[in-house]
Enzyme design. Structure first.
Site, PDB file in Angstrom:
ATOM      1  N   SER A 110       8.312   0.211  29.525  1.00  0.00           N
ATOM      2  CA  SER A 110       9.606  -0.369  29.187  1.00  0.00           C
ATOM      3  C   SER A 110       9.872  -0.306  27.854  1.00  0.00           C
ATOM      4  O   SER A 110       9.098  -1.235  27.189  1.00  0.00           O
ATOM      5  CB  SER A 110      10.153  -1.698  29.935  1.00  0.00           C
ATOM      6  OG  SER A 110      10.020  -1.560  31.278  1.00  0.00           O
TER       7      SER A 110
ATOM      8  N   CYS B  55      10.172  -3.257  39.519  1.00  0.00           N
ATOM      9  CA  CYS B  55      10.200  -1.802  40.105  1.00  0.00           C
ATOM     10  C   CYS B  55       9.172  -0.963  39.312  1.00  0.00           C
ATOM     11  O   CYS B  55       8.554   0.161  40.095  1.00  0.00           O
ATOM     12  CB  CYS B  55      11.634  -1.005  39.938  1.00  0.00           C
ATOM     13  SG  CYS B  55      12.150  -1.144  38.204  1.00  0.00           S
TER      14      CYS B  55
ATOM     15  N   LYS C 273      28.547  -7.936  38.237  1.00  0.00           N
ATOM     16  CA  LYS C 273      28.008  -8.578  39.446  1.00  0.00           C
ATOM     17  C   LYS C 273      26.318  -9.107  39.558  1.00  0.00           C
ATOM     18  O   LYS C 273      25.802  -8.028  40.028  1.00  0.00           O
ATOM     19  CB  LYS C 273      28.334  -7.839  40.815  1.00  0.00           C
ATOM     20  CG  LYS C 273      28.742  -8.952  41.935  1.00  0.00           C
ATOM     21  CD  LYS C 273      27.515  -9.725  42.567  1.00  0.00           C
ATOM     22  CE  LYS C 273      26.682  -8.580  43.102  1.00  0.00           C
ATOM     23  NZ  LYS C 273      25.339  -9.282  43.705  1.00  0.00           N
TER      24      LYS C 273
ATOM     25  N   GLU D  19      19.223   2.882  39.451  1.00  0.00           N
ATOM     26  CA  GLU D  19      17.889   2.642  38.933  1.00  0.00           C
ATOM     27  C   GLU D  19      17.287   1.778  40.238  1.00  0.00           C
ATOM     28  O   GLU D  19      17.681   0.647  40.571  1.00  0.00           O
ATOM     29  CB  GLU D  19      17.838   1.717  37.789  1.00  0.00           C
ATOM     30  CG  GLU D  19      16.432   1.649  37.249  1.00  0.00           C
ATOM     31  CD  GLU D  19      15.686   0.490  37.783  1.00  0.00           C
ATOM     32  OE1 GLU D  19      14.575   0.924  38.580  1.00  0.00           O
ATOM     33  OE2 GLU D  19      15.588  -0.533  37.292  1.00  0.00           O
TER      34      GLU D  19
ATOM     35  N   GLU E 218       7.092  -0.735  48.875  1.00  0.00           N
ATOM     36  CA  GLU E 218       7.226  -1.188  47.482  1.00  0.00           C
ATOM     37  C   GLU E 218       6.651  -2.749  47.669  1.00  0.00           C
ATOM     38  O   GLU E 218       7.335  -3.636  48.534  1.00  0.00           O
ATOM     39  CB  GLU E 218       8.460  -1.503  46.705  1.00  0.00           C
ATOM     40  CG  GLU E 218       8.635  -1.719  45.302  1.00  0.00           C
ATOM     41  CD  GLU E 218       9.973  -1.824  44.830  1.00  0.00           C
ATOM     42  OE1 GLU E 218       9.872  -1.269  43.479  1.00  0.00           O
ATOM     43  OE2 GLU E 218      10.894  -1.438  45.335  1.00  0.00           O
TER      44      GLU E 218
END
Length: 488
Positions: free
Chosen positions: A452, A295, A185, A261, A392
């Site tokens: 990452s 994030c 999704k 996450e 955030e």
């Protein structure tokens, strides 16, 4: 710079329907949802708006395909991913343009994401043949202990809008490699990249039912019945902590395997002995990558008092030089935020900080004209109570505050419910180890502004979630361990 014809071509090449059991189908209710260009506010196209019935059909297909795919030779599962990696790489220009149109990031950043996304498929194509177990003699010598790893079963993967392809490959790759079938999704704001990825996977030979894609405007109502369906065995979600808590609660009914996450509030620590110019470059990368809508974005800069002023000035100078505009235009480095609510949230956080005494060194204003732009912003002397240090940001805003000791820096960094990533700049090796060990985060960037990497385990602690994606650890999220007690 793209032309209107280029843009129509890449959007028109995407099948806007649902993908269920190897077939492209309209939503059962016949409804569609618009996909918007955040740089202009204009509608790019319409995609199918799935109902609960469509979602159930997708799960039906995943359940039916599960036994066959689990038994599929690991080498052949990996080869599907390898072919997809090659196809994504070959079409990177078109896929990057498509991503920029629906998400807003500059073309250069979209190309970087396409390469990053493809690499997850290459990495997990190699991991598919490395699923193993172990054999041991029982301590008393009277038997043997065998363990094996098997696919967890049908999975639901919910991906965010900020990295619309990489967050898909980071979940689909290990699931497919492990022998799981999936329902995906994608975020309603950015479904086109996932649909384009689905077309590639279909083209390279992924069997029907292994991947099913459901686009919908009502994620909660459409997905909750799947989460509570006893046939589903795994849920993986990337998104906000608020939504993650709700999904974990829903998943508890079936005791689903869950990977979360979630949000971040990344501290960026700069000590007095750091190479300040290198720290500024790392800060620009950690803050401004993806327009700050990540994030992992540096959310607050804790700088040693003697260099705090110099750092804020140098950072403002670098950010002021970044060109703002539609991501398809030449030289643009800062695109729009995803939508108006996102821009309003950023404006609220900046306003609160200034009201509490922070000083705007740069920016602190909305963009002019069309699109959801917000100017690159640096705030100095941000007081401890400011919301911008607690929440955030998800935008191009860098709040700077100072510390007077190593202990105070680590305490400030850990003063949050989140624990995804932290960044540390120091040339003192002993301090580096002390600080890295003291930080309550799942990842740390030491003298670099990006963590990452498909070959490394991505994930956090505390309210930033649990589970890992990428690295050798990533495929374990989709495998169950079976122990066999053998009498010899």
């Amino acid at each position: 710079m793209s032309t209107a014809t280029d843009e129509r071509t890449v959007v028109g090449a995407v099948d806007p329907r649902l993908y269920v059991d190897g077939r492209w189908v309209e939503a059962s209710g016949g409804r569609t949802l618009p996909v918007e260009d955040p740089a202009t506010g204009e509608t790019l196209c319409e995609v199918a708006d799935a109902t609960v019935e469509d979602a159930r059909s997708a799960l039906d297909a995943a359940v039916a395909a599960a036994p066959g795919w689990a038994a599929h030779p690991p080498r052949e599962r990996g080869e599907v991913l390898r072919r997809a990696y090659a196809a994504i790489s070959a079409r990177s220009d078109d896929l990057a343009l498509l991503m920029t149109l629906e998400m807003g990031k500059p073309i250069a950043e979209s190309k970087a994401e396409i390469a990053y996304a493809a690499e997850f498929f290459r990495w997990f194509s190699e991991e598919a043949v490395r699923i193993d177990g172990r054999y041991a003699v029982a301590p008393n010598g009277r038997g043997r202990l065998l363990t094996m790893k098997q696919p967890v079963g049908p999975c639901l993967l919910i991906t965010p809008w900020n990295f619309p392809m990489a967050m898909g490959t980071r979940k689909i790759g290990p699931a497919v490699a492990a022998g799981c079938t999936v329902v995906v999704k994608p975020a309603r704001q950015t479904p086109l990249s996932m649909l384009a990825l689905t077309q590639i996977l279909e083209e390279v030979g992924l069997p029907p039912g292994v991947l099913n894609v459901v686009t919908t405007s009502s994620s909660g109502a459409t997905m909750e019945p799947l989460i509570k369906d006893p046939r589903l065995r795994k849920l993986s979600f990337t998104g906000s902590t608020e939504v993650g808590r709700k999904l974990v609660a829903q998943a508890s009914e079936q005791l689903l395997r869950v990977s979360m996450e979630l949000g971040g509030n990344a501290p960026f620590l700069i000590f007095e002995d750091a190479d300040l110019d290198a720290a500024v470059e790392g800060a620009v990368l950690a803050k401004m990558r993806n327009i700050g809508e990540a994030c992992t974005a540096a959310n607050r800069f804790h700088v040693a008092e003697p260099v705090a002023g110099a750092f804020a000035g140098k950072l403002a100078e670098r950010m002021a030089a970044m060109k703002v505009g539609r991501g398809t235009e030449n030289g643009v480095q800062v695109g729009p935020l995803i939508d108006e609510p996102a821009r309003e949230k950023v404006g609220e956080l900046v306003g609160d900080a200034i009201d509490r005494g922070a000083r705007a060194v740069l920016g602190a204003r909305r963009g002019d004209g069309r699109g959801y732009f917000y100017a690159p912003t640096v705030l100095a002397d941000v007081p401890p109570g400011a919301r911008v240090l607690k929440e955030e940001i998800f935008g191009p805003v860098a709040p700077v505050t100072s510390f007077d000791s190593e202990e105070a820096a680590v305490a400030a960094a850990n003063d949050t419910e989140y624990g995804l990533v932290a960044y540390v700049y120091t040339r003192d090796l002993k301090r580096a180890f002390r600080v890295v060990e003291g930080l309550e985060t799942g990842m740390v960037g030491l003298n670099q502004g990006m963590v990452s990497n498909p070959a490394a385990p991505f994930g956090g602690v505390k309210a930033s979630g649990f589970g890992r994606e990428g690295g050798r650890e990533g495929i374990d999220e989709y495998l169950e361990i079976k122990y066999v007690a053998m009498n010899v």
